[in-house]
Scaffold this motif. Sequence first.
Motif, PDB file in Angstrom:
ATOM      1  N   HIS A  13      18.882 -30.146  10.714  1.00 54.21           N
ATOM      2  CA  HIS A  13      17.446 -29.946  10.873  1.00 54.21           C
ATOM      3  C   HIS A  13      17.154 -28.765  11.803  1.00 54.21           C
ATOM      4  O   HIS A  13      16.290 -27.936  11.525  1.00 54.21           O
ATOM      5  CB  HIS A  13      16.780 -31.220  11.417  1.00 54.21           C
ATOM      6  CG  HIS A  13      16.939 -32.391  10.506  1.00 54.21           C
ATOM      7  ND1 HIS A  13      17.735 -33.470  10.826  1.00 54.21           N
ATOM      8  CD2 HIS A  13      16.420 -32.646   9.283  1.00 54.21           C
ATOM      9  CE1 HIS A  13      17.691 -34.344   9.835  1.00 54.21           C
ATOM     10  NE2 HIS A  13      16.902 -33.868   8.883  1.00 54.21           N
ATOM     11  N   TYR A  14      17.907 -28.713  12.896  1.00 52.02           N
ATOM     12  CA  TYR A  14      17.728 -27.593  13.825  1.00 52.02           C
ATOM     13  C   TYR A  14      18.113 -26.274  13.159  1.00 52.02           C
ATOM     14  O   TYR A  14      17.447 -25.263  13.332  1.00 52.02           O
ATOM     15  CB  TYR A  14      18.552 -27.802  15.095  1.00 52.02           C
ATOM     16  CG  TYR A  14      17.944 -28.817  16.028  1.00 52.02           C
ATOM     17  CD1 TYR A  14      16.906 -28.461  16.892  1.00 52.02           C
ATOM     18  CD2 TYR A  14      18.384 -30.136  16.044  1.00 52.02           C
ATOM     19  CE1 TYR A  14      16.335 -29.386  17.751  1.00 52.02           C
ATOM     20  CE2 TYR A  14      17.820 -31.065  16.906  1.00 52.02           C
ATOM     21  CZ  TYR A  14      16.792 -30.684  17.752  1.00 52.02           C
ATOM     22  OH  TYR A  14      16.219 -31.599  18.599  1.00 52.02           O
ATOM     23  N   SER A  15      19.193 -26.297  12.380  1.00 55.51           N
ATOM     24  CA  SER A  15      19.622 -25.091  11.684  1.00 55.51           C
ATOM     25  C   SER A  15      18.539 -24.595  10.730  1.00 55.51           C
ATOM     26  O   SER A  15      18.266 -23.397  10.657  1.00 55.51           O
ATOM     27  CB  SER A  15      20.917 -25.384  10.911  1.00 55.51           C
ATOM     28  OG  SER A  15      21.366 -24.225  10.257  1.00 55.51           O
ATOM     29  N   ILE A  33      14.344 -22.928  20.402  1.00 55.54           N
ATOM     30  CA  ILE A  33      14.771 -24.183  19.770  1.00 55.54           C
ATOM     31  C   ILE A  33      16.257 -24.420  20.010  1.00 55.54           C
ATOM     32  O   ILE A  33      16.676 -25.526  20.327  1.00 55.54           O
ATOM     33  CB  ILE A  33      14.438 -24.182  18.262  1.00 55.54           C
ATOM     34  CG1 ILE A  33      12.949 -24.442  18.075  1.00 55.54           C
ATOM     35  CG2 ILE A  33      15.269 -25.210  17.511  1.00 55.54           C
ATOM     36  CD1 ILE A  33      12.484 -24.508  16.661  1.00 55.54           C
ATOM     37  N   MET A  37      17.931 -27.798  22.053  1.00 52.63           N
ATOM     38  CA  MET A  37      18.623 -28.804  21.253  1.00 52.63           C
ATOM     39  C   MET A  37      19.356 -29.776  22.165  1.00 52.63           C
ATOM     40  O   MET A  37      19.872 -29.377  23.212  1.00 52.63           O
ATOM     41  CB  MET A  37      19.637 -28.143  20.303  1.00 52.63           C
ATOM     42  CG  MET A  37      19.008 -27.358  19.210  1.00 52.63           C
ATOM     43  SD  MET A  37      20.125 -26.578  18.000  1.00 52.63           S
ATOM     44  CE  MET A  37      21.747 -26.880  18.557  1.00 52.63           C
ATOM     45  N   ILE A  45      24.375 -22.316  13.459  1.00 57.81           N
ATOM     46  CA  ILE A  45      23.116 -22.045  14.161  1.00 57.81           C
ATOM     47  C   ILE A  45      23.117 -20.612  14.689  1.00 57.81           C
ATOM     48  O   ILE A  45      22.163 -19.863  14.477  1.00 57.81           O
ATOM     49  CB  ILE A  45      22.916 -23.027  15.344  1.00 57.81           C
ATOM     50  CG1 ILE A  45      22.790 -24.467  14.843  1.00 57.81           C
ATOM     51  CG2 ILE A  45      21.757 -22.614  16.219  1.00 57.81           C
ATOM     52  CD1 ILE A  45      21.428 -24.938  14.508  1.00 57.81           C
TER      53      ILE A  45
END
Length: 133
Positions: A13-15, A33, A37, A45
Amino acid sequence: MQHKHGISPRMEHYSCMVTLLGRAGKLDDAYDIINQMPFEPDGCIWGSLLGSCRVHGNVVLAEPENASNYVLLSNIYAYKKMWDGVNRLRDMMKTVGLKKEKGCSWIEIKNKVHMLLAGDSSNPMMAAITEKQ
């Protein structure tokens, strides 16, 4: 996502968020972001951020952490015609013995994951993987 749907964000999701913000040119937001994390960012990432830095010509955020990132950063310098930076990075890679790894992809067939390396046809499932329907 977490408050409304009860889903805890994972690395994927972060990626995605880093990629989306990077493509939109919001590199500082993408970097924020990454720094917020709850776990250590992985190469995917950093590679996403670096790829966006290349697209938008941002040399400041493009900090290499692996051979692929050195190559991407070198490409950013080349795009900006910063030839000293290109030569310096390539010399640094030689000095520390870094070589860019071959590109790889993964594909799942019948619940089994197969890794494919660029230029390598030794995978026994290669014919099935590359077969066109």
